[in-house]
Write an enzyme that holds these catalytic residues in place. Structure first.
Site, PDB file in Angstrom:
ATOM      1  N   MET A   1       0.854  -1.273  -0.202  1.00 25.04           N
ATOM      2  CA  MET A   1      -0.091  -0.115  -0.098  1.00 25.04           C
ATOM      3  C   MET A   1       0.787   1.282  -0.130  1.00 25.04           C
ATOM      4  O   MET A   1       1.555   1.608   0.956  1.00 25.04           O
ATOM      5  CB  MET A   1      -0.769   0.040   1.323  1.00 25.04           C
ATOM      6  CG  MET A   1      -1.367   1.252   1.582  1.00 25.04           C
ATOM      7  SD  MET A   1      -2.371   1.526   3.079  1.00 25.04           S
ATOM      8  CE  MET A   1      -2.355   0.084   3.743  1.00 25.04           C
ATOM      9  N   PRO A   2       1.021   1.981  -1.074  1.00 17.31           N
ATOM     10  CA  PRO A   2       1.952   3.185  -1.230  1.00 17.31           C
ATOM     11  C   PRO A   2       1.211   4.423  -0.367  1.00 17.31           C
ATOM     12  O   PRO A   2      -0.097   4.652  -0.502  1.00 17.31           O
ATOM     13  CB  PRO A   2       1.935   3.549  -2.528  1.00 17.31           C
ATOM     14  CG  PRO A   2       1.390   2.373  -3.412  1.00 17.31           C
ATOM     15  CD  PRO A   2       0.401   1.617  -2.566  1.00 17.31           C
ATOM     16  N   ILE A   3       2.017   5.130   0.357  1.00 15.84           N
ATOM     17  CA  ILE A   3       1.388   6.039   1.156  1.00 15.84           C
ATOM     18  C   ILE A   3       2.430   7.349   0.727  1.00 15.84           C
ATOM     19  O   ILE A   3       3.607   7.447   0.991  1.00 15.84           O
ATOM     20  CB  ILE A   3       1.747   5.986   2.698  1.00 15.84           C
ATOM     21  CG1 ILE A   3       0.857   4.654   2.979  1.00 15.84           C
ATOM     22  CG2 ILE A   3       0.983   7.050   3.566  1.00 15.84           C
ATOM     23  CD1 ILE A   3       0.850   4.112   4.590  1.00 15.84           C
TER      24      ILE A   3
ATOM     25  N   VAL B   1      -3.867   3.281  -2.657  1.00 19.80           N
ATOM     26  CA  VAL B   1      -2.950   4.528  -2.834  1.00 19.80           C
ATOM     27  C   VAL B   1      -3.552   5.295  -1.723  1.00 19.80           C
ATOM     28  O   VAL B   1      -4.745   5.536  -1.686  1.00 19.80           O
ATOM     29  CB  VAL B   1      -2.760   4.974  -4.022  1.00 19.80           C
ATOM     30  CG1 VAL B   1      -1.962   6.112  -4.006  1.00 19.80           C
ATOM     31  CG2 VAL B   1      -2.488   4.065  -5.072  1.00 19.80           C
ATOM     32  N   ARG B   2      -2.604   5.627  -0.855  1.00 19.24           N
ATOM     33  CA  ARG B   2      -3.387   6.891   0.099  1.00 19.24           C
ATOM     34  C   ARG B   2      -2.279   8.034  -0.017  1.00 19.24           C
ATOM     35  O   ARG B   2      -0.989   7.840   0.045  1.00 19.24           O
ATOM     36  CB  ARG B   2      -2.809   6.287   1.672  1.00 19.24           C
ATOM     37  CG  ARG B   2      -3.401   4.741   1.926  1.00 19.24           C
ATOM     38  CD  ARG B   2      -4.967   4.841   1.989  1.00 19.24           C
ATOM     39  NE  ARG B   2      -5.536   3.440   2.430  1.00 19.24           N
ATOM     40  CZ  ARG B   2      -5.766   2.481   1.908  1.00 19.24           C
ATOM     41  NH1 ARG B   2      -5.884   2.689   0.593  1.00 19.24           N
ATOM     42  NH2 ARG B   2      -6.372   1.432   2.504  1.00 19.24           N
TER      43      ARG B   2
END
Length: 68
Positions: free
Chosen positions: A1-3, A39-40
């Site tokens: 999960m990209p932040i 994506v966050r």
């Protein structure tokens, strides 16, 4: 999960910041081949009186363009 975290001086138009959030999310999803739903992206807006460049506070700077 990209932040992704974006730190910026407060004062930009809210709709402009929201457009930025969406565009960053789409770019990260596309370039990392990550599902968009994973994506966050978050924005930390800092008061210009609490942000400095060297010894000059952002609140002390003269405006140079449409954004603070």
């Amino acid at each position: 999960m990209p932040i992704v975290t974006i730190n910026m001086v407060a004062g930009r138009d809210r709709a402009m910041v929201q457009d930025c959030l969406r565009e960053v999310a789409k770019t990260v999803s596309r370039t990392l081949d990550a599902p968009l739903s994973s994506v966050r992206v978050l924005v930390n807006e800092v008061d210009p009186e609490l942000w400095s460049v060297g010894t000059t506070l952002k609140s002390e700077e003269r405006p140079t363009g449409p954004t603070p």
